[in-house]
Design a protein around this motif. Structure first.
Motif, PDB file in Angstrom:
ATOM      1  N   HIS A  14      16.492 -74.530 -21.394  1.00 51.00           N
ATOM      2  CA  HIS A  14      16.579 -73.079 -21.546  1.00 51.00           C
ATOM      3  C   HIS A  14      17.973 -72.635 -21.083  1.00 51.00           C
ATOM      4  O   HIS A  14      18.380 -72.908 -19.949  1.00 51.00           O
ATOM      5  N   ALA A  15      18.679 -71.935 -21.958  1.00 52.07           N
ATOM      6  CA  ALA A  15      20.071 -71.584 -21.676  1.00 52.07           C
ATOM      7  C   ALA A  15      20.242 -70.806 -20.383  1.00 52.07           C
ATOM      8  O   ALA A  15      21.283 -70.901 -19.713  1.00 52.07           O
ATOM      9  N   ASP A  16      19.220 -70.031 -20.008  1.00 56.60           N
ATOM     10  CA  ASP A  16      19.319 -69.209 -18.804  1.00 56.60           C
ATOM     11  C   ASP A  16      18.800 -69.912 -17.552  1.00 56.60           C
ATOM     12  O   ASP A  16      18.800 -69.315 -16.470  1.00 56.60           O
ATOM     13  N   ASN A  17      18.357 -71.140 -17.701  1.00 58.58           N
ATOM     14  CA  ASN A  17      17.792 -71.841 -16.538  1.00 58.58           C
ATOM     15  C   ASN A  17      18.253 -73.291 -16.485  1.00 58.58           C
ATOM     16  O   ASN A  17      17.509 -74.173 -16.091  1.00 58.58           O
ATOM     17  N   ARG A  36      24.585 -87.281 -28.015  1.00 57.80           N
ATOM     18  CA  ARG A  36      25.486 -86.525 -27.144  1.00 57.80           C
ATOM     19  C   ARG A  36      25.341 -85.018 -27.381  1.00 57.80           C
ATOM     20  O   ARG A  36      25.274 -84.228 -26.424  1.00 57.80           O
ATOM     21  N   THR A  37      25.242 -84.618 -28.634  1.00 58.19           N
ATOM     22  CA  THR A  37      25.100 -83.192 -28.948  1.00 58.19           C
ATOM     23  C   THR A  37      23.792 -82.636 -28.410  1.00 58.19           C
ATOM     24  O   THR A  37      23.753 -81.534 -27.835  1.00 58.19           O
ATOM     25  N   ALA A  38      22.719 -83.397 -28.577  1.00 55.58           N
ATOM     26  CA  ALA A  38      21.415 -82.942 -28.079  1.00 55.58           C
ATOM     27  C   ALA A  38      21.413 -82.855 -26.558  1.00 55.58           C
ATOM     28  O   ALA A  38      20.833 -81.931 -25.973  1.00 55.58           O
ATOM     29  N   MET A  39      22.071 -83.813 -25.896  1.00 60.74           N
ATOM     30  CA  MET A  39      22.105 -83.794 -24.434  1.00 60.74           C
ATOM     31  C   MET A  39      22.822 -82.564 -23.888  1.00 60.74           C
ATOM     32  O   MET A  39      22.534 -82.110 -22.788  1.00 60.74           O
ATOM     33  N   GLN A  40      23.741 -82.028 -24.648  1.00 58.71           N
ATOM     34  CA  GLN A  40      24.475 -80.851 -24.192  1.00 58.71           C
ATOM     35  C   GLN A  40      23.615 -79.592 -24.169  1.00 58.71           C
ATOM     36  O   GLN A  40      24.031 -78.569 -23.618  1.00 58.71           O
ATOM     37  N   ASN A  41      22.411 -79.695 -24.731  1.00 57.13           N
ATOM     38  CA  ASN A  41      21.448 -78.592 -24.638  1.00 57.13           C
ATOM     39  C   ASN A  41      20.584 -78.700 -23.380  1.00 57.13           C
ATOM     40  O   ASN A  41      19.752 -77.825 -23.129  1.00 57.13           O
ATOM     41  N   TRP A  42      20.775 -79.765 -22.621  1.00 52.55           N
ATOM     42  CA  TRP A  42      19.978 -79.995 -21.417  1.00 52.55           C
ATOM     43  C   TRP A  42      20.848 -79.856 -20.165  1.00 52.55           C
ATOM     44  O   TRP A  42      22.060 -80.025 -20.210  1.00 52.55           O
ATOM     45  N   ASN A  77       7.315 -74.305 -18.683  1.00 53.49           N
ATOM     46  CA  ASN A  77       8.541 -73.509 -18.583  1.00 53.49           C
ATOM     47  C   ASN A  77       9.784 -74.247 -19.074  1.00 53.49           C
ATOM     48  O   ASN A  77      10.871 -74.125 -18.502  1.00 53.49           O
ATOM     49  N   ARG A  78       9.590 -75.008 -20.157  1.00 54.12           N
ATOM     50  CA  ARG A  78      10.686 -75.698 -20.845  1.00 54.12           C
ATOM     51  C   ARG A  78      11.473 -76.605 -19.913  1.00 54.12           C
ATOM     52  O   ARG A  78      12.700 -76.653 -19.918  1.00 54.12           O
ATOM     53  N   LYS A  79      10.739 -77.332 -19.107  1.00 53.44           N
ATOM     54  CA  LYS A  79      11.330 -78.303 -18.193  1.00 53.44           C
ATOM     55  C   LYS A  79      10.740 -79.682 -18.477  1.00 53.44           C
ATOM     56  O   LYS A  79       9.769 -79.814 -19.214  1.00 53.44           O
ATOM     57  N   THR A  80      11.362 -80.686 -17.865  1.00 57.97           N
ATOM     58  CA  THR A  80      10.884 -82.053 -18.044  1.00 57.97           C
ATOM     59  C   THR A  80      10.548 -82.706 -16.706  1.00 57.97           C
ATOM     60  O   THR A  80      11.043 -82.309 -15.650  1.00 57.97           O
ATOM     61  N   ASP A  81       9.737 -83.718 -16.787  1.00 56.65           N
ATOM     62  CA  ASP A  81       9.697 -84.805 -15.814  1.00 56.65           C
ATOM     63  C   ASP A  81      10.329 -85.970 -16.567  1.00 56.65           C
ATOM     64  O   ASP A  81       9.683 -86.596 -17.402  1.00 56.65           O
TER      65      ASP A  81
END
Length: 560
Positions: A288-291, A388-394, A329-333
């Motif tokens: 989530h861009a804000d978190n 790499r591109t996808a990881m930049q969203n995390w 809440n759009r988080k991972t384990d």
């Protein structure tokens, strides 16, 4: 006559009050003098420590939790939110109460900050995430778990001394086969009738002189098939499926091995060693861009440390995101997955016996390795573009572990010391090959060992060893004898985490719900031992069984 009677009553009342004042004063002096007394002293800050403490109070006894950790809950509050449940019907008592409270939390719409409840889905590990029928939830954010544990502490008025580290050299006083007191590095002294070691490391147990084992036993020790070295056995996908060159200059052994590859041979299959399965941090990440917080670049970052991963990617491996398990809440384990991932294979062998200072170094090395890995995959041009591109969203979840740079407080100590107690649980118990005496809880998860070695094969390629997963045919029982030391060694200690078991059996027992179960059962046994003035080994099992069942602990398949 009446006046004399009144005078006698007045004297009696005065003596009672005076005695009470003196007792109260002595208690204050003891506290001021760094001396603390309770029926049960629990050392550790894990989930098992909390459930044990709650049960001590429920059983009408006094307790003090002496925690080296500031944050309670161990891995359950430290990032492992995608719970390894196995058969969830085996999870009863306070352990189930924990997951019920998590369920209650997420039934409140206010809990869903970064996504709607309806957007989350309901996927768990082998079960649904939110079980409305049984009013339990098995998937959760770290801060939610920690709050549940803190609520347990507050509701039961449990004293917890945090950041108190056992003096492992001189801080355990043993007299006549009993621990009488423990002392921490700060100088605080704790006296009790029963002691519970609820640490992942088994530090109190070891300091008390109890027998234990570190590493893998050979198969012959407990007549097992899956213990010891298991080279060439691949039960999961965490091995090199392609022929990957291990050398700095491909094909040139004289150039040396790439980082994270051992020159040591793995040993013959089924032979024992002193190595333990890999550790990692279970990361809570957000898309989530804000978190989200960008993955930090460690000060000692060296992209050469991840050259082996580049070769894995070049071989066509495309499973990088397979263990980004979603929690609310759009988080991972985020867990280890694949041949080169968050498990820092081979970098933890000395951890179980290491000094506190050395353990800090090991933990820091694991942190740097894992941070560097995330930074590398997010930024290095040699990583496939789509990854790499996808990881930049995390990034790291900005609202978790806020006092620790959004990094988990707890390294996943998958295995350290294991007691050699009155009974040793082996794969024969887990697989139902023999009858288990005096059960105090149940397990059901796969006998799961992460990789232990990364080496060079005879053919000259890199390979991992130690990753196993053997499924029990049905839920199995865990013996009371596996949480008590041998009687000649100590009669007032219980060990519900570093339990008496073989390496491979511990691979199933080591799940957080089971630790909570065993913590509660240990506390019930402690209460009985105190009431009956008996050693923990001499607790009458019939009485223990009756009390455990009354507290909704599951002891046999017939109860499920």
């Amino acid at each position: 006559m009446r006046n004399r009677l009144n005078m006698n009553i007045a004297k009696s009342v005065f003596l009672i009050i005076f005695t009470g004042i003196i007792f109260w004063g002595c208690q204050q002096v003891n506290k001021a003098g760094n001396e603390n007394t309770a029926d049960v002293i629990i050392y550790g800050g894990t989930s098992a420590a909390v459930t044990a403490a709650v049960e001590v109070v429920h059983s009408g006894k006094s307790v003090i939790v002496v925690s080296p950790d500031i944050h309670l809950g161990g891995l359950s509050a430290g990032g492992l939110g995608f719970t390894d449940t196995g058969n969830k019907s085996t999870i009863g008592g306070l352990s189930r109460e924990f997951y019920h409270r998590v369920w209650k939390h997420y039934n409140d719409s206010a809990a869903w900050i970064w996504e709607k409840h309806s957007e989350y889905g309901n996927k768990g590990q082998g079960t649904v995430a939110m079980d409305g029928e049984n009013r339990t939830m098995w998937i959760f954010e770290p801060h939610v778990a920690e709050q549940v544990f803190e609520d347990f502490i507050v509701e039961n008025n449990i004293p917890v001394d945090r950041d108190e580290w056992l003096d492992r050299k001189n801080g355990v006083q043993v007299e006549g086969g009993k621990i009488t007191a423990i002392t921490t590095l700060s100088g605080k002294n704790y006296q009790g009738k029963i002691f519970i070691d609820a640490t992942y490391e088994g530090d109190l147990m070891a300091a008390a002189g109890i027998s234990y084992h570190v590493g893998r036993e050979s198969c012959s020790v407990y007549n097992e098939e899956w213990n010891g070295v298991q080279a060439g056995v691949f039960h999961h996908g965490h091995h090199f499926k392609s022929k990957i060159d291990p050398y700095v200059i491909p094909g040139d052994p004289s150039s040396g091995l790439l980082p994270k590859i051992s020159a040591e041979k793995p040993g013959e299959n089924c032979t024992g060693d002193d190595k333990v399965q890999a550790y990692c941090f279970r990361l809570c990440m957000s898309n989530h861009a804000d978190n989200r917080v960008p993955f930090p670049k460690p000060d000692n970052y060296d992209p050469k440390d991840y050259e082996l991963l580049v070769r894995v990617f070049e071989a066509g491996w495309n499973e990088w995101f397979n263990k980004f398990d979603m929690i609310p809440n759009r988080k991972t384990d985020t867990n280890n997955h694949g041949p080169f991932s968050s498990d820092n294979i081979g970098m933890n062998y000395d951890y179980p016996e290491a000094s506190y200072e050395r353990r800090k170094e090991i933990i820091k090395e694991h942190e740097d390795y894992q941070k560097g890995l995330l930074y590398f995959v997010s930024n290095d041009a040699r990583v496939p573009d789509e990854v790499r591109t996808a990881m930049q969203n995390w990034g790291l979840a900005a609202d978790e572990f806020t006092d620790n740079g959004n990094w988990p407080h707890q390294l996943y100590i998958r295995e350290a010391r294991r007691m050699i107690g009155e009974y040793v649980t082996s794969e024969n118990d887990v697989l139902g090959k023999r009858e288990v005496p005096q059960p105090i809880g149940m397990g059901s998860y796969t006998m799961d060992s992460h990789n232990i070695q990364r080496y060079v094969t005879e053919e000259g390629f890199v390979q991992n060893e130690g990753d196993l997963g053997i499924h029990p045919h049905q839920p199995y029982q865990i013996s009371y004898g596996s949480i008590v030391p041998q009687k000649e060694e100590c009669t007032n200690l219980l060990v519900p985490v570093a339990v008496s078991s073989s390496h491979i059996a511990f691979g199933s027992i080591r799940m957080e719900p089971v630790f909570m179960i065993l913590g509660q059962s240990a506390a019930v046994a402690a209460s009985i031992a105190i009431d009956k003035e008996k050693s923990v080994q001499d607790v009458q099992y019939d009485e223990l069984k009756e009390k455990l069942i009354s507290k909704n602990q599951k002891l046999s398949v017939s109860q499920l």
